[in-house]
Every structure is written in structure tokens, then in C-alpha cells.
Design a protein around this motif. Structure first.
Motif, PDB file in Angstrom:
ATOM      1  N   TYR A 129       0.839  -1.202   0.000  1.00  0.00           N
ATOM      2  CA  TYR A 129       0.000   0.000   0.000  1.00  0.00           C
ATOM      3  C   TYR A 129       0.877   1.255   0.000  1.00  0.00           C
ATOM      4  O   TYR A 129       0.584   2.224  -0.711  1.00  0.00           O
ATOM      5  N   ALA A 130       1.953   1.213   0.756  1.00  0.00           N
ATOM      6  CA  ALA A 130       2.880   2.359   0.778  1.00  0.00           C
ATOM      7  C   ALA A 130       3.436   2.602  -0.621  1.00  0.00           C
ATOM      8  O   ALA A 130       3.538   3.758  -1.063  1.00  0.00           O
ATOM      9  N   LYS A 131       3.773   1.535  -1.353  1.00  0.00           N
ATOM     10  CA  LYS A 131       4.263   1.683  -2.727  1.00  0.00           C
ATOM     11  C   LYS A 131       3.231   2.410  -3.583  1.00  0.00           C
ATOM     12  O   LYS A 131       3.574   3.325  -4.338  1.00  0.00           O
ATOM     13  N   ARG A 132       1.988   1.983  -3.472  1.00  0.00           N
ATOM     14  CA  ARG A 132       0.917   2.620  -4.257  1.00  0.00           C
ATOM     15  C   ARG A 132       0.780   4.095  -3.907  1.00  0.00           C
ATOM     16  O   ARG A 132       0.586   4.928  -4.793  1.00  0.00           O
ATOM     17  N   LEU A 133       0.862   4.395  -2.632  1.00  0.00           N
ATOM     18  CA  LEU A 133       0.733   5.790  -2.195  1.00  0.00           C
ATOM     19  C   LEU A 133       1.924   6.621  -2.670  1.00  0.00           C
ATOM     20  O   LEU A 133       1.755   7.785  -3.057  1.00  0.00           O
ATOM     21  N   ILE A 134       3.105   6.041  -2.644  1.00  0.00           N
ATOM     22  CA  ILE A 134       4.303   6.747  -3.130  1.00  0.00           C
ATOM     23  C   ILE A 134       4.160   7.017  -4.625  1.00  0.00           C
ATOM     24  O   ILE A 134       4.425   8.121  -5.100  1.00  0.00           O
ATOM     25  N   ILE A 135       3.730   6.006  -5.368  1.00  0.00           N
ATOM     26  CA  ILE A 135       3.556   6.153  -6.817  1.00  0.00           C
ATOM     27  C   ILE A 135       2.511   7.217  -7.132  1.00  0.00           C
ATOM     28  O   ILE A 135       2.696   8.026  -8.040  1.00  0.00           O
ATOM     29  N   ALA A 136       1.423   7.237  -6.365  1.00  0.00           N
ATOM     30  CA  ALA A 136       0.366   8.226  -6.596  1.00  0.00           C
ATOM     31  C   ALA A 136       0.898   9.638  -6.405  1.00  0.00           C
ATOM     32  O   ALA A 136       0.468  10.575  -7.079  1.00  0.00           O
ATOM     33  N   GLY A 137       1.832   9.802  -5.471  1.00  0.00           N
ATOM     34  CA  GLY A 137       2.486  11.090  -5.259  1.00  0.00           C
ATOM     35  C   GLY A 137       1.643  12.147  -4.568  1.00  0.00           C
ATOM     36  O   GLY A 137       2.018  13.316  -4.553  1.00  0.00           O
ATOM     37  N   ASP A 138       0.531  11.756  -3.995  1.00  0.00           N
ATOM     38  CA  ASP A 138      -0.361  12.718  -3.338  1.00  0.00           C
ATOM     39  C   ASP A 138      -0.020  12.971  -1.877  1.00  0.00           C
ATOM     40  O   ASP A 138      -0.552  13.900  -1.277  1.00  0.00           O
ATOM     41  N   MET A 139       0.830  12.129  -1.296  1.00  0.00           N
ATOM     42  CA  MET A 139       1.113  12.223   0.128  1.00  0.00           C
ATOM     43  C   MET A 139       2.623  12.229   0.373  1.00  0.00           C
ATOM     44  O   MET A 139       3.381  11.615  -0.369  1.00  0.00           O
ATOM     45  N   SER A 140       3.012  12.892   1.441  1.00  0.00           N
ATOM     46  CA  SER A 140       4.415  12.864   1.860  1.00  0.00           C
ATOM     47  C   SER A 140       4.672  11.545   2.589  1.00  0.00           C
ATOM     48  O   SER A 140       3.728  10.847   2.993  1.00  0.00           O
ATOM     49  N   LEU A 141       5.938  11.217   2.788  1.00  0.00           N
ATOM     50  CA  LEU A 141       6.269  10.006   3.547  1.00  0.00           C
ATOM     51  C   LEU A 141       5.744  10.085   4.973  1.00  0.00           C
ATOM     52  O   LEU A 141       5.319   9.080   5.541  1.00  0.00           O
ATOM     53  N   THR A 142       5.740  11.270   5.548  1.00  0.00           N
ATOM     54  CA  THR A 142       5.205  11.452   6.904  1.00  0.00           C
ATOM     55  C   THR A 142       3.720  11.112   6.929  1.00  0.00           C
ATOM     56  O   THR A 142       3.243  10.412   7.831  1.00  0.00           O
ATOM     57  N   GLU A 143       2.980  11.585   5.931  1.00  0.00           N
ATOM     58  CA  GLU A 143       1.539  11.298   5.862  1.00  0.00           C
ATOM     59  C   GLU A 143       1.287   9.813   5.624  1.00  0.00           C
ATOM     60  O   GLU A 143       0.378   9.223   6.216  1.00  0.00           O
ATOM     61  N   ILE A 144       2.105   9.206   4.781  1.00  0.00           N
ATOM     62  CA  ILE A 144       1.963   7.765   4.517  1.00  0.00           C
ATOM     63  C   ILE A 144       2.254   6.964   5.782  1.00  0.00           C
ATOM     64  O   ILE A 144       1.512   6.041   6.125  1.00  0.00           O
ATOM     65  N   ALA A 145       3.315   7.327   6.483  1.00  0.00           N
ATOM     66  CA  ALA A 145       3.663   6.636   7.730  1.00  0.00           C
ATOM     67  C   ALA A 145       2.517   6.733   8.733  1.00  0.00           C
ATOM     68  O   ALA A 145       2.149   5.743   9.371  1.00  0.00           O
ATOM     69  N   PHE A 146       1.933   7.915   8.845  1.00  0.00           N
ATOM     70  CA  PHE A 146       0.810   8.110   9.781  1.00  0.00           C
ATOM     71  C   PHE A 146      -0.392   7.270   9.347  1.00  0.00           C
ATOM     72  O   PHE A 146      -0.995   6.576  10.157  1.00  0.00           O
ATOM     73  N   LYS A 147      -0.723   7.312   8.065  1.00  0.00           N
ATOM     74  CA  LYS A 147      -1.880   6.578   7.530  1.00  0.00           C
ATOM     75  C   LYS A 147      -1.753   5.078   7.782  1.00  0.00           C
ATOM     76  O   LYS A 147      -2.739   4.407   8.064  1.00  0.00           O
ATOM     77  N   LEU A 148      -0.530   4.570   7.680  1.00  0.00           N
ATOM     78  CA  LEU A 148      -0.311   3.135   7.836  1.00  0.00           C
ATOM     79  C   LEU A 148       0.065   2.742   9.267  1.00  0.00           C
ATOM     80  O   LEU A 148       0.490   1.617   9.513  1.00  0.00           O
ATOM     81  N   ASP A 149      -0.090   3.683  10.191  1.00  0.00           N
ATOM     82  CA  ASP A 149       0.123   3.431  11.614  1.00  0.00           C
ATOM     83  C   ASP A 149       1.561   3.080  11.969  1.00  0.00           C
ATOM     84  O   ASP A 149       1.821   2.242  12.826  1.00  0.00           O
ATOM     85  N   TYR A 150       2.516   3.729  11.290  1.00  0.00           N
ATOM     86  CA  TYR A 150       3.916   3.601  11.677  1.00  0.00           C
ATOM     87  C   TYR A 150       4.220   4.697  12.686  1.00  0.00           C
ATOM     88  O   TYR A 150       3.679   5.800  12.601  1.00  0.00           O
ATOM     89  N   SER A 151       5.092   4.402  13.607  1.00  0.00           N
ATOM     90  CA  SER A 151       5.426   5.377  14.652  1.00  0.00           C
ATOM     91  C   SER A 151       6.227   6.549  14.102  1.00  0.00           C
ATOM     92  O   SER A 151       6.232   7.624  14.678  1.00  0.00           O
TER      93      SER A 151
END
Length: 185
Positions: A129-151
Motif C-alpha cells: 500500500y505504501a508503494k501505491r501511495l508513493i507512486i500516486a504522489g499525493d502524500m508525503s512520507l510522513t503522511e503515509i507513515a501516519f496513515k499506515l500506523d507507523y510510529s
């Protein structure tokens, strides 16, 4: 006059099964996936009796196999990861409630059948899912980490590298290079 039938098969089926089992005084419920859970032991004779009562409606019962449960676990994990509700639930509680089994049973069965843990499967789904979000380019890594419940982004990056062999940034750079090559052709 002709009419089209509009109905939801799962609801119709559950209604018929509910009515027949109540007539037979059999205690039951439906779990979150719509599977029938009979509260008492079902002997082969009782299963035959239930199937006879349901046969006129084109319905029959069969026991849920291990592969069915493993597939249900996979579906439930994907629902949880893609729903964005990772922070709302602990995986063990979510799966137990969703599937109607204890987490220890689900965990042991999953490991036994897939040779990996539910936790590892969750990590793999989160990284996909993180790969898909990175490819989409709509979110920063911080936002992706938060969305996927990473600390933290560091935690996401560490798991990403462990699974893919690349950091998220390196993954993005490779994609950008591929896109440039494709555009220049």
C-alpha cells in the motif's frame, strides 16, 4: 406486466436460513463476514436435517475449511490496511471480532497454512500500500507513515527497505528514472 427482481442475495439467504433454523430451535448467529455460526455441536444427522430444510431454497451448508479461514484472514487484513483504520483497532481484536474466532487460533492456523505470521502478512500488505501511495504522489512520507500506523517515517523506511531492498526515496527515484526513459523514447 413484467418486473425485475431487485434483491441482495446474501440478505435473502441469511433471512431464509434464520427462519428455518429458528423453526428448528437451533441457536446460531452470523459473523461479520456473513458466515453461519451454530452455537451447538452439529452432528452429521443434524447437518442432513438442516440441509433438507434449506434445499427447497437452493441453499446448503458446508463446514468452513482451513483455506476458507485463511482467505478470510487475508481479506480482513487487506480491509483493515486499506481502510485507514489501523489506528482504531488492534489487529488481534479486529480479526477476532470480524471472523468470530480467538486470535490465537487464527494466528496458529495462518502460520500453519502459509508458513508466515499474520504480523508479517500485515507488513507486506502495508508496504504494498505504501508503494501505491508513493507512486500516486499525493502524500508525503510522513503522511503515509501516519496513515499506515507507523510510529515514524524511519520505522516505515526500515520496514520498506527490509521488504523491498530499497528505501522509499530510492524506490521513488527509480520510478522517476523509468518515467524519464519512457518519455524520452
Amino acid at each position: 406486466m413484467k418486473f425485475r427482481l431487485d434483491y441482495i442475495p446474501k440478505q435473502v439467504c441469511q433471512k431464509v436460513v434464520s427462519e428455518r433454523l429458528k423453526e428448528m430451535r437451533i441457536a446460531f448467529s452470523f459473523n461479520a463476514l456473513g458466515h453461519l455460526v451454530v452455537e451447538t455441536e452439529v452432528s452429521p444427522a443434524l447437518l442432513t436435517e438442516i440441509n433438507k430444510a434449506l434445499a427447497p431454497y437452493g441453499i446448503s451448508l458446508s463446514e468452513t475449511g482451513k483455506n476458507d479461514i485463511v482467505n478470510d484472514i487475508k481479506k480482513a487484513v487487506e480491509e483493515l490496511v486499506y481502510s485507514g483504520d489501523m489506528r482504531k483497532f488492534t489487529t488481534s481484536v479486529y480479526l477476532s471480532k470480524k471472523l468470530g474466532y480467538s486470535y490465537s487460533y487464527l494466528s496458529n492456523l495462518f502460520s500453519e497454512e502459509t508458513y508466515t505470521s499474520i504480523e508479517n502478512f500485515i507488513i507486506l500488505r502495508k508496504i504494498e500500500y505504501a508503494k501505491r501511495l508513493i507512486i500516486a504522489g499525493d502524500m508525503s512520507l510522513t503522511e503515509i507513515a501516519f496513515k499506515l500506523d507507523y510510529s515514524s517515517v524511519a520505522h516505515l523506511s526500515g520496514q520498506f527497505k527490509k521488504v523491498t531492498g530499497l528505501t522509499p526515496t530510492a524506490f521513488l527515484r527509480i520510478l522517476e528514472k523509468r518515467n524519464l526513459k519512457t518519455k524520452n523514447l
